[in-house]
Enzyme design. Structure first.
Site, PDB file in Angstrom:
ATOM      1  N   TYR A  26       0.864  -1.192   0.000  1.00 42.04           N
ATOM      2  CA  TYR A  26       0.000   0.000   0.000  1.00 42.04           C
ATOM      3  C   TYR A  26       0.889   1.227   0.000  1.00 42.04           C
ATOM      4  O   TYR A  26       1.845   1.321   0.776  1.00 42.04           O
ATOM      5  CB  TYR A  26      -0.910   0.010   1.231  1.00 42.04           C
TER       6      TYR A  26
ATOM      7  N   ASP B  12       9.279   2.779  -0.056  1.00 40.53           N
ATOM      8  CA  ASP B  12       8.210   3.433   0.674  1.00 40.53           C
ATOM      9  C   ASP B  12       8.385   3.052   2.144  1.00 40.53           C
ATOM     10  O   ASP B  12       7.953   1.993   2.579  1.00 40.53           O
ATOM     11  CB  ASP B  12       6.852   2.988   0.127  1.00 40.53           C
TER      12      ASP B  12
ATOM     13  N   LYS C 298       3.957   9.320   8.419  1.00 40.33           N
ATOM     14  CA  LYS C 298       3.666   8.812   9.761  1.00 40.33           C
ATOM     15  C   LYS C 298       4.650   9.365  10.816  1.00 40.33           C
ATOM     16  O   LYS C 298       4.499  10.503  11.212  1.00 40.33           O
ATOM     17  CB  LYS C 298       3.581   7.280   9.737  1.00 40.33           C
TER      18      LYS C 298
HETATM   19  C1  LIG Z   1       0.129   4.958   5.471  1.00 45.01           C
HETATM   20  C2  LIG Z   1       0.932   4.642   4.280  1.00 45.01           C
HETATM   21  C3  LIG Z   1       0.958   5.468   3.145  1.00 45.01           C
HETATM   22  C4  LIG Z   1       0.023   6.630   2.978  1.00 45.01           C
HETATM   23  O1  LIG Z   1       0.242   7.634   3.904  1.00 45.01           O
HETATM   24  P1  LIG Z   1      -0.951   8.675   4.204  1.00 45.01           P
HETATM   25  O2  LIG Z   1      -0.318   9.666   5.124  1.00 45.01           O
HETATM   26  O3  LIG Z   1      -2.053   7.883   4.799  1.00 45.01           O
HETATM   27  O4  LIG Z   1      -1.338   9.268   2.903  1.00 45.01           O
HETATM   28  C5  LIG Z   1       1.853   5.180   2.141  1.00 45.01           C
HETATM   29  N1  LIG Z   1       2.672   4.122   2.229  1.00 45.01           N
HETATM   30  C6  LIG Z   1       2.671   3.292   3.286  1.00 45.01           C
HETATM   31  C7  LIG Z   1       3.637   2.159   3.340  1.00 45.01           C
HETATM   32  C8  LIG Z   1       1.785   3.509   4.334  1.00 45.01           C
HETATM   33  O5  LIG Z   1       1.745   2.657   5.362  1.00 45.01           O
END
Ligand SMILES: *Cc1c(COP(=O)(O)O)cnc(C)c1O
Length: 427
Positions: A144, A239, A267
């Site tokens: 994700y 990511d 985050k």
């Molecule tokens: C939470 C998350 C995102 C998206 O971040 P948001 O601040 O919710 O837009 C992207 N990549 C990973 C791996 C995530 O866990």
């Protein structure tokens, strides 16, 4: 457990907000029941609108690594707020947070702050396309990366073929440029690059998968990915929105000693305020406006309150012993839960990296999305509600991580393990 206030709030919310929530996972769609409305948090605890108290392992889905309302973060944000909340002009906080990021993550020489992880990944992909002049991107099933159009895509029917949108409203042409492969499968990666030589702008990967439940990379997998992308001239985007500052100051890339071309953060880097970031080596980041031709902007990017929360959080994380403590607490939780399940017939697999873990209701091993999907999700749902009754708040899905914070104590872990045992009676 009395939840009348949460029920009433959810009823009002559903009349005004799609599904009553501003992010779908909050609606408890996969476990059923009425989501709890939270009124406050302190340390490892949160309280709902009916004043029920919980030990919190959602931790805002990762950001609250210091626990809720950490005094340093609260005072940094309050002090910033007193001086005004946004100017749309550069501030010292941006420089300070950039220094902390660049100093922590060696592959990041230059960093741009945005407002969410989604913005970070969308921008990193645009940058990869700008830098390589290629249009295809490659991601992994169960990975994700936020809700950017090009990333809301799952695997099509054949290997290395065009992806299929996982959301309505995605332009078919965009989905067609996203290749989706199973995670932890080096051979599939080799084949995809052999089928599309010189066409793939970037591979984007969670180096420790966290959104199919926690799934660590198999030994050698990330190294092979680095090698294959480099050989082809595609960029490798890590990511690290979950793993960044979670498994160490230098994230999964430090843990596995792999240097990606670009890194996405989110985050934790915002300490509970809306912040994302993308960065990498100078030669690539020089494409970003105003230096280069790749446009990306934000009215509230680098917001003073958000920077203050990020700085206070990263400064705390630089204190010695923090990651050892997180590892110790994670290991304690894993050991306790393993013991509780060992006394039952319920099949269970725990994947854990430091303070991130997932309990899968399957005999395992869990190495990719297909393995994660094989678990007994209904049994998980019953256990989730049992945990809640026992005062333990975890994510309402077994495709998610548990997040342990430095505010959690050994006593919290013990209480969690005994609640987990009691909750297994309802499974
Ligand atoms: C939470 C998350 C995102 C998206 O971040 P948001 O601040 O919710 O837009 C992207 N990549 C990973 C791996 C995530 O866990």
């Amino acid at each position: 457990m009395k939840t009348t206030h949460s029920q009433e709030l959810f009823r009002r919310a559903k009349e005004l907000i799609p599904g009553g929530v501003n992010s779908p996972a909050r609606s408890w769609g996969s476990v059923g029941g009425n989501p709890l409305f939270i009124t406050r948090g302190a340390g490892s605890r949160i309280w709902d609108a009916d004043d029920n108290e919980f030990i919190d392992y959602v931790c805002s889905w990762g950001p609250m690594i210091l626990g809720h309302a950490h005094p340093d973060v609260v005072s940094a944000v309050s002090a910033a707020a007193e001086k005004g909340t946004s100017y749309g002009a550069p501030t010292e906080g941006e420089v300070r947070l950039a220094e902390l990021v660049v100093d922590s993550v060696p592959s990041i020489e230059i960093v741009r702050f945005v407002n969410s992880g989604t913005e970070a990944t969308m921008s990193a992909l645009r940058l990869a396309r700008a830098f390589t002049g290629r249009s295809k991107i490659l991601k992994f099933d169960g990975g994700y990366h936020g809700h950017g159009d090009a990333l809301l895509v799952k695997a099509g029917s054949g290997l290395a073929t065009a992806g299929v949108p996982t959301s309505a409203g995605i332009h078919a042409g965009l989905a067609a440029d996203t290749i989706v492969l199973p995670y932890n499968d080096t051979e599939a990666l080799e084949k995809a690059f052999a089928a599309h030589p010189g066409e793939i702008a970037a591979v984007i990967v969670e180096p420790i998968a966290g959104n199919m439940g926690v799934v660590p990379p198999q030994p050698g997998y990330l190294g092979a990915m680095r090698e294959i992308t480099e050989r082809d001239g595609a960029l490798l985007i890590f990511d690290e929105v979950i793993s960044g500052f979670r498994v160490g100051l230098d994230g999964a890339q430090g843990m596995f000693k792999i240097t990606p071309d670009l890194t996405c953060l989110g985050k934790i880097v915002g300490g509970g305020l809306p912040v994302g970031a993308y960065g990498g080596r100078e030669g690539v980041m020089a494409m970003v406006a105003p230096l280069g031709p790749m446009y990306q902007a934000g009215t509230l990017s680098g917001n003073p309150l958000a920077m203050a929360a990020g700085i206070a959080t990263l400064e705390q994380l630089r204190e010695p012993g923090i990651y050892d403590r997180l590892e110790r607490l994670g290991a304690l939780l894993e050991a306790g839960l393993t013991e509780v399940f060992a006394d039952t017939e319920v099949p269970m697999t725990i994947n854990r990296v430091g303070s991130l873990l997932t309990v899968f209701f399957s005999p395992g091993p869990v190495r990719d999305m297909a393995d994660a999907s094989a678990g007994d999700h209904e049994a998980f749902g019953r256990w989730f509600h049992g945990l809640l009754e026992g005062g333990i708040y975890i994510a309402p899905s077994d495709y998610e991580a548990w997040f342990v914070s430095i505010a959690h104590t050994e006593a919290d872990i013990e209480q969690t393990v005994s609640a987990a045992k009691a909750a297994l009676e309802s499974v």
